[in-house]
Design a protein around this motif. Structure first.
Motif, PDB file in Angstrom:
ATOM      1  N   ASP A   1       9.541  -2.760   1.756  1.00  0.00           N
ATOM      2  CA  ASP A   1       9.876  -1.932   0.599  1.00  0.00           C
ATOM      3  C   ASP A   1       8.740  -0.963   0.254  1.00  0.00           C
ATOM      4  O   ASP A   1       8.980   0.178  -0.144  1.00  0.00           O
ATOM      5  N   PHE A   2       7.497  -1.427   0.414  1.00  0.00           N
ATOM      6  CA  PHE A   2       6.341  -0.566   0.167  1.00  0.00           C
ATOM      7  C   PHE A   2       6.390   0.654   1.084  1.00  0.00           C
ATOM      8  O   PHE A   2       6.248   1.796   0.633  1.00  0.00           O
ATOM      9  N   PHE A   3       6.593   0.435   2.374  1.00  0.00           N
ATOM     10  CA  PHE A   3       6.610   1.547   3.324  1.00  0.00           C
ATOM     11  C   PHE A   3       7.834   2.440   3.145  1.00  0.00           C
ATOM     12  O   PHE A   3       7.751   3.644   3.385  1.00  0.00           O
ATOM     13  N   ALA A   4       8.933   1.890   2.701  1.00  0.00           N
ATOM     14  CA  ALA A   4      10.109   2.720   2.439  1.00  0.00           C
ATOM     15  C   ALA A   4       9.824   3.705   1.307  1.00  0.00           C
ATOM     16  O   ALA A   4      10.335   4.822   1.308  1.00  0.00           O
ATOM     17  N   ASP A   5       8.981   3.292   0.361  1.00  0.00           N
ATOM     18  CA  ASP A   5       8.662   4.143  -0.791  1.00  0.00           C
ATOM     19  C   ASP A   5       7.406   4.985  -0.574  1.00  0.00           C
ATOM     20  O   ASP A   5       7.164   5.929  -1.316  1.00  0.00           O
ATOM     21  N   ASN A   6       6.605   4.650   0.428  1.00  0.00           N
ATOM     22  CA  ASN A   6       5.312   5.316   0.645  1.00  0.00           C
ATOM     23  C   ASN A   6       5.133   5.675   2.117  1.00  0.00           C
ATOM     24  O   ASN A   6       4.311   5.096   2.823  1.00  0.00           O
ATOM     25  N   LYS A   7       5.906   6.622   2.566  1.00  0.00           N
ATOM     26  CA  LYS A   7       5.827   7.072   3.959  1.00  0.00           C
ATOM     27  C   LYS A   7       4.408   7.553   4.253  1.00  0.00           C
ATOM     28  O   LYS A   7       3.800   8.247   3.451  1.00  0.00           O
ATOM     29  N   GLY A   8       3.854   7.146   5.361  1.00  0.00           N
ATOM     30  CA  GLY A   8       2.517   7.577   5.754  1.00  0.00           C
ATOM     31  C   GLY A   8       1.387   6.747   5.162  1.00  0.00           C
ATOM     32  O   GLY A   8       0.227   6.996   5.458  1.00  0.00           O
ATOM     33  N   ALA A   9       1.709   5.769   4.337  1.00  0.00           N
ATOM     34  CA  ALA A   9       0.671   4.906   3.763  1.00  0.00           C
ATOM     35  C   ALA A   9       0.152   3.964   4.854  1.00  0.00           C
ATOM     36  O   ALA A   9       0.783   3.767   5.887  1.00  0.00           O
ATOM     37  N   SER A  10      -0.991   3.373   4.606  1.00  0.00           N
ATOM     38  CA  SER A  10      -1.568   2.455   5.594  1.00  0.00           C
ATOM     39  C   SER A  10      -1.158   1.012   5.302  1.00  0.00           C
ATOM     40  O   SER A  10      -0.810   0.667   4.159  1.00  0.00           O
ATOM     41  N   LEU A  11      -1.252   0.183   6.330  1.00  0.00           N
ATOM     42  CA  LEU A  11      -0.975  -1.240   6.150  1.00  0.00           C
ATOM     43  C   LEU A  11      -2.001  -1.848   5.201  1.00  0.00           C
ATOM     44  O   LEU A  11      -1.663  -2.718   4.397  1.00  0.00           O
ATOM     45  N   ASP A  12      -3.249  -1.377   5.265  1.00  0.00           N
ATOM     46  CA  ASP A  12      -4.274  -1.876   4.339  1.00  0.00           C
ATOM     47  C   ASP A  12      -3.878  -1.626   2.886  1.00  0.00           C
ATOM     48  O   ASP A  12      -4.063  -2.495   2.032  1.00  0.00           O
ATOM     49  N   ASP A  13      -3.317  -0.448   2.606  1.00  0.00           N
ATOM     50  CA  ASP A  13      -2.853  -0.149   1.249  1.00  0.00           C
ATOM     51  C   ASP A  13      -1.723  -1.094   0.856  1.00  0.00           C
ATOM     52  O   ASP A  13      -1.689  -1.613  -0.263  1.00  0.00           O
TER      53      ASP A  13
END
Length: 87
Positions: A48-60
């Motif tokens: 869900d995090f990556f669906a809302d934050n394209k291009g974010a890092s796994l660390d974030d």
């Protein structure tokens, strides 16, 4: 996980049936988002995090998860969790 459930529910089936079921499960999984079991809160949160934050890092994503997990209540991703990244 879906295939494991199929195996459990169809113990009397043949190997051929299992192979057919496996490929059918793979085919349908490609058509849409797979369901993550309730017990896998981390996986659901990260997806869900990556669906809302394209291009974010796994660390974030992990930093936000650890923050969320430290709070009382449910562990579902919310946009407000991003505030931990501002620190």
């Amino acid at each position: 996980m879906t295939f494991q459930k199929w195996l459990k529910a169809n113990s009397g089936k043949t190997y051929g049936d299992a192979i057919d079921a496996y490929y059918e499960i793979k085919r349908t999984a490609k058509q849409g988002q797979t369901v993550i079991g309730k017990q896998f809160e981390y996986n659901t949160y990260i997806r869900d995090f990556f669906a809302d934050n394209k291009g974010a890092s796994l660390d974030d994503a992990i930093r936000c998860w650890k923050y969320k997990k430290s709070l009382k209540g449910q562990n579902k991703y919310e946009r407000s969790d991003l505030k931990v990244l501002e620190w």
